[in-house]
Design a protein around this motif. Structure first.
Motif, PDB file in Angstrom:
ATOM      1  N   UNK A  87       0.853  -1.377  -0.026  1.00 18.07           N
ATOM      2  CA  UNK A  87      -0.110  -0.077  -0.136  1.00 18.07           C
ATOM      3  C   UNK A  87       0.725   1.397   0.080  1.00 18.07           C
ATOM      4  N   UNK A  88       1.867   1.123   0.359  1.00 18.12           N
ATOM      5  CA  UNK A  88       2.796   2.346   0.771  1.00 18.12           C
ATOM      6  C   UNK A  88       3.590   2.648  -0.645  1.00 18.12           C
ATOM      7  N   UNK A  95       0.864   9.465  -5.364  1.00 17.88           N
ATOM      8  CA  UNK A  95       1.262  11.098  -5.250  1.00 17.88           C
ATOM      9  C   UNK A  95       2.392  11.262  -6.144  1.00 17.88           C
ATOM     10  N   UNK A  96       3.352  10.623  -6.501  1.00 20.31           N
ATOM     11  CA  UNK A  96       4.380  11.115  -7.550  1.00 20.31           C
ATOM     12  C   UNK A  96       3.670  11.387  -8.942  1.00 20.31           C
ATOM     13  N   UNK A 110      -8.405  10.165  -1.411  1.00 20.56           N
ATOM     14  CA  UNK A 110      -8.642   9.301  -0.339  1.00 20.56           C
ATOM     15  C   UNK A 110      -8.650   7.694  -0.498  1.00 20.56           C
ATOM     16  N   UNK A 111      -9.157   6.979   0.205  1.00 23.48           N
ATOM     17  CA  UNK A 111      -8.992   5.511  -0.016  1.00 23.48           C
ATOM     18  C   UNK A 111      -9.433   4.901   1.253  1.00 23.48           C
ATOM     19  N   UNK A 112      -8.883   3.484   1.325  1.00 20.10           N
ATOM     20  CA  UNK A 112      -9.231   2.591   2.460  1.00 20.10           C
ATOM     21  C   UNK A 112      -7.876   1.791   2.714  1.00 20.10           C
ATOM     22  N   UNK A 123      -3.125  10.198   2.728  1.00 18.06           N
ATOM     23  CA  UNK A 123      -2.554   9.443   1.474  1.00 18.06           C
ATOM     24  C   UNK A 123      -1.198  10.093   1.476  1.00 18.06           C
ATOM     25  N   UNK A 124      -1.090  11.540   1.608  1.00 11.67           N
ATOM     26  CA  UNK A 124       0.203  12.160   1.037  1.00 11.67           C
ATOM     27  C   UNK A 124       1.219  11.946   2.485  1.00 11.67           C
ATOM     28  N   UNK A 125       0.622  11.644   3.526  1.00  7.55           N
ATOM     29  CA  UNK A 125       1.480  11.285   4.782  1.00  7.55           C
ATOM     30  C   UNK A 125       2.083   9.997   4.602  1.00  7.55           C
ATOM     31  N   UNK A 126       0.919   8.984   4.111  1.00  3.18           N
ATOM     32  CA  UNK A 126       1.645   7.813   3.999  1.00  3.18           C
ATOM     33  C   UNK A 126       2.684   7.456   2.933  1.00  3.18           C
ATOM     34  N   UNK A 127       2.643   8.261   1.946  1.00  5.96           N
ATOM     35  CA  UNK A 127       3.364   8.085   0.737  1.00  5.96           C
ATOM     36  C   UNK A 127       4.889   8.732   1.525  1.00  5.96           C
TER      37      UNK A 127
END
Length: 188
Positions: A87-88, A95-96, A110-112, A123-127
């Motif tokens: 997922x990451x 994001x890229x 967003x997402x799950x 999502x941007x933080x998780x990336x």
């Protein structure tokens, strides 16, 4: 569209998402067919799938699955992306691509993840998190670190012993020739 056709489409989407527990929602509005084709090609290279869906169909297809929270409260046209190594890695690639000038209009919505809803900002933080491959590399480095240190300490002692033996042999040869012996290296 008849209820029968809607049910068929929802069932098809459910089959595509079977076994998928983490996915992202993206906006593809504003991309023409050429840029959409390029985007899909880029995603395919990373083993990422993209499916444009209707919200009501997606809600029906993901009902009772870990992806259901992703579709809560979303409106408008969207696409679902899933796949990649983990997922990451998926979030990093999305994001890229959203920052690439050619794909202006391609944004995350967003997402799950792990059965919970993820916002666009999350999502941007998780990336920024390390991917599974990066985590494994760090783990291997931590495991090999002490082993490497131990090996160098074992080899270091052996090197000092070899140096002393070599000096002793040289001194014996000098003694045979009648020369003064060299100084012995200090033992470490």
């Amino acid at each position: 569209m008849s209820k029968f056709v809607k049910d068929l489409l929802a069932r098809d989407l459910k089959n595509q998402l079977n076994g998928v527990s983490d996915a992202l929602l993206v906006n593809v509005i504003g991309l023409d067919s050429i840029r959409t084709s390029k985007l899909r090609t880029e995603l395919r290279k990373k083993n990422i799938k993209l499916e444009v869906v209707k919200n009501s169909m997606a809600r029906r297809a993901t009902e009772g699955t870990p992806l259901a929270p992703a579709f809560e409260g979303v409106e408008g046209t969207l696409a679902v992306v899933w796949g990649a190594y983990d997922f990451v890695s998926l979030t990093k690639e999305i994001v890229r691509l959203s920052e690439v000038k050619d794909f202006a209009g391609f944004t995350t919505r967003g997402g799950a993840m792990d059965g919970g809803q993820v916002s666009s900002d999350e999502v941007k933080e998780i990336s920024k998190w390390p991917s599974r491959q990066e985590q494994l590399a760090m783990l291997v480095g931590q495991i090999l670190g002490p082993g490497s240190k131990l090996a160098s300490q074992l080899l270091d002692g052996g090197g000092a012993l070899v140096s002393q033996v070599k000096t002793h042999l040289e001194n014996l040869e000098k003694a045979d020739r009648g020369e003064a012996p060299a100084e012995q290296p200090a033992a470490t």
